[in-house]
Structures are given as C-alpha cells and as structure tokens.
Motif scaffolding. Structure first.
Motif, mmCIF file in Angstrom:
data_model
loop_
_atom_site.group_PDB
_atom_site.id
_atom_site.type_symbol
_atom_site.label_atom_id
_atom_site.label_comp_id
_atom_site.label_asym_id
_atom_site.label_seq_id
_atom_site.Cartn_x
_atom_site.Cartn_y
_atom_site.Cartn_z
ATOM 1 N N GLY A 1 10.470 -8.041 1.403
ATOM 2 C CA GLY A 1 11.202 -8.589 0.268
ATOM 3 C C GLY A 1 10.913 -7.895 -1.047
ATOM 4 O O GLY A 1 11.450 -8.288 -2.080
ATOM 5 N N GLY A 2 10.048 -6.889 -1.030
ATOM 6 C CA GLY A 2 9.769 -6.144 -2.240
ATOM 7 C C GLY A 2 8.674 -6.735 -3.102
ATOM 8 O O GLY A 2 8.453 -6.286 -4.223
ATOM 9 N N LEU A 3 7.959 -7.724 -2.610
ATOM 10 C CA LEU A 3 6.867 -8.351 -3.363
ATOM 11 C C LEU A 3 5.550 -7.663 -2.968
ATOM 12 O O LEU A 3 4.757 -8.178 -2.184
ATOM 13 C CB LEU A 3 6.802 -9.845 -3.064
ATOM 14 N N ILE A 4 5.328 -6.495 -3.536
ATOM 15 C CA ILE A 4 4.220 -5.646 -3.107
ATOM 16 C C ILE A 4 2.867 -6.289 -3.396
ATOM 17 O O ILE A 4 1.965 -6.274 -2.549
ATOM 18 C CB ILE A 4 4.324 -4.258 -3.781
ATOM 19 N N GLU A 5 2.682 -6.883 -4.576
ATOM 20 C CA GLU A 5 1.397 -7.494 -4.917
ATOM 21 C C GLU A 5 1.072 -8.644 -3.977
ATOM 22 O O GLU A 5 -0.064 -8.783 -3.502
ATOM 23 C CB GLU A 5 1.383 -7.999 -6.367
ATOM 24 N N MET A 6 2.059 -9.466 -3.694
ATOM 25 C CA MET A 6 1.849 -10.582 -2.776
ATOM 26 C C MET A 6 1.542 -10.079 -1.378
ATOM 27 O O MET A 6 0.669 -10.608 -0.688
ATOM 28 C CB MET A 6 3.085 -11.476 -2.752
ATOM 29 N N ALA A 7 2.243 -9.029 -0.951
ATOM 30 C CA ALA A 7 2.007 -8.462 0.371
ATOM 31 C C ALA A 7 0.586 -7.926 0.487
ATOM 32 O O ALA A 7 -0.090 -8.159 1.493
ATOM 33 C CB ALA A 7 3.027 -7.364 0.654
ATOM 34 N N LEU A 8 0.111 -7.228 -0.535
ATOM 35 C CA LEU A 8 -1.254 -6.698 -0.498
ATOM 36 C C LEU A 8 -2.284 -7.820 -0.449
ATOM 37 O O LEU A 8 -3.286 -7.726 0.276
ATOM 38 C CB LEU A 8 -1.504 -5.803 -1.706
ATOM 39 N N LEU A 9 -2.049 -8.881 -1.204
ATOM 40 C CA LEU A 9 -2.950 -10.030 -1.179
ATOM 41 C C LEU A 9 -3.043 -10.612 0.228
ATOM 42 O O LEU A 9 -4.136 -10.888 0.734
ATOM 43 C CB LEU A 9 -2.472 -11.095 -2.172
ATOM 44 N N PHE A 10 -1.916 -10.765 0.895
ATOM 45 C CA PHE A 10 -1.925 -11.330 2.233
ATOM 46 C C PHE A 10 -2.467 -10.355 3.268
ATOM 47 O O PHE A 10 -3.067 -10.773 4.260
ATOM 48 C CB PHE A 10 -0.528 -11.831 2.619
ATOM 49 N N PHE A 11 -2.322 -9.048 3.059
ATOM 50 C CA PHE A 11 -2.928 -8.077 3.967
ATOM 51 C C PHE A 11 -4.453 -8.122 3.859
ATOM 52 O O PHE A 11 -5.153 -8.021 4.868
ATOM 53 C CB PHE A 11 -2.408 -6.671 3.695
ATOM 54 N N PHE A 12 -4.979 -8.299 2.641
ATOM 55 C CA PHE A 12 -6.422 -8.441 2.475
ATOM 56 C C PHE A 12 -6.920 -9.725 3.140
ATOM 57 O O PHE A 12 -7.981 -9.742 3.759
ATOM 58 C CB PHE A 12 -6.810 -8.421 1.004
ATOM 59 N N GLN A 13 -6.158 -10.796 3.014
ATOM 60 C CA GLN A 13 -6.536 -12.035 3.674
ATOM 61 C C GLN A 13 -6.500 -11.873 5.185
ATOM 62 O O GLN A 13 -7.348 -12.422 5.896
ATOM 63 C CB GLN A 13 -5.601 -13.167 3.255
ATOM 64 N N THR A 14 -5.536 -11.115 5.692
ATOM 65 C CA THR A 14 -5.456 -10.851 7.126
ATOM 66 C C THR A 14 -6.713 -10.141 7.606
ATOM 67 O O THR A 14 -7.315 -10.537 8.615
ATOM 68 C CB THR A 14 -4.216 -9.997 7.444
ATOM 69 N N ALA A 15 -7.115 -9.101 6.891
ATOM 70 C CA ALA A 15 -8.321 -8.361 7.277
ATOM 71 C C ALA A 15 -9.548 -9.281 7.232
ATOM 72 O O ALA A 15 -10.399 -9.239 8.138
ATOM 73 C CB ALA A 15 -8.509 -7.171 6.358
ATOM 74 N N PHE A 16 -9.641 -10.131 6.210
ATOM 75 C CA PHE A 16 -10.761 -11.060 6.087
ATOM 76 C C PHE A 16 -10.807 -12.032 7.265
ATOM 77 O O PHE A 16 -11.861 -12.238 7.876
ATOM 78 C CB PHE A 16 -10.644 -11.827 4.758
ATOM 79 N N PHE A 17 -9.679 -12.626 7.611
ATOM 80 C CA PHE A 17 -9.654 -13.605 8.696
ATOM 81 C C PHE A 17 -9.911 -12.968 10.055
ATOM 82 O O PHE A 17 -10.621 -13.541 10.893
ATOM 83 C CB PHE A 17 -8.324 -14.357 8.711
ATOM 84 N N ILE A 18 -9.348 -11.800 10.295
ATOM 85 C CA ILE A 18 -9.570 -11.133 11.582
ATOM 86 C C ILE A 18 -11.039 -10.740 11.722
ATOM 87 O O ILE A 18 -11.658 -10.944 12.775
ATOM 88 C CB ILE A 18 -8.651 -9.899 11.724
ATOM 89 N N LEU A 19 -11.615 -10.177 10.655
ATOM 90 C CA LEU A 19 -13.038 -9.814 10.688
ATOM 91 C C LEU A 19 -13.898 -11.048 10.918
ATOM 92 O O LEU A 19 -14.824 -11.034 11.740
ATOM 93 C CB LEU A 19 -13.426 -9.135 9.377
#
Length: 78
Positions: A22-40
């Motif tokens: 959807g073009g919301l790059i900042e929000m996407a990066l925030l959720f990608f960091f959360q993804t890495a945190f939860f998977i780890l």
C-alpha cells in the motif's frame, strides 16, 4: 507458548507486506522489525513465565508508543 510468538511473527509479516504493497513504507518497516523480534523470540525456548513477562513488556511499550504518537505527533483535524 513459543509457537504463539511464531504465529505473531507470521501475522505481523502479513500486515507488513500489506503495508508495503500500500505504499506505507515506515509502517511496513516497523512491522518487519516486529516480525524479526517475534520469530527470534519464538526460537529461544524460554520458560513460560519469561514469555509472558516479555509479552507484557512489549504490550506496555507498544501502548505507550501509540499513545505518545496519537497525542503529541498526529495533527488533530478541526
């Protein structure tokens, strides 16, 4: 309990991908960091008490961050 953090990682990955599409790059990066945190966190094999305390800490930081952003950063429509 560790599987639940992996499930949270998959859900945040889906939200991050939709935000990126959807073009919301900042929000996407925030959720990608959360993804890495939860998977780890899901693969650390901590005790159940540690997982619960970590989740509570995460929720407190998330709610405080959301409250700060919505009160002090967002512009109020008049």
């Amino acid at each position: 309990m560790a599987r639940m953090f992996r499930v949270l990682g998959v859900l945040t990955l889906a939200i991050g991908l939709m935000a990126f599409a959807g073009g919301l790059i900042e929000m996407a990066l925030l959720f990608f960091f959360q993804t890495a945190f939860f998977i780890l966190l899901g693969y650390l094999n901590l005790s159940e008490r540690s997982y619960i305390l970590t989740f509570w800490g995460y929720m407190i930081v998330a709610f405080l961050g959301f409250t700060y952003y919505s009160v002090f950063v967002m512009e109020m429509p008049y």
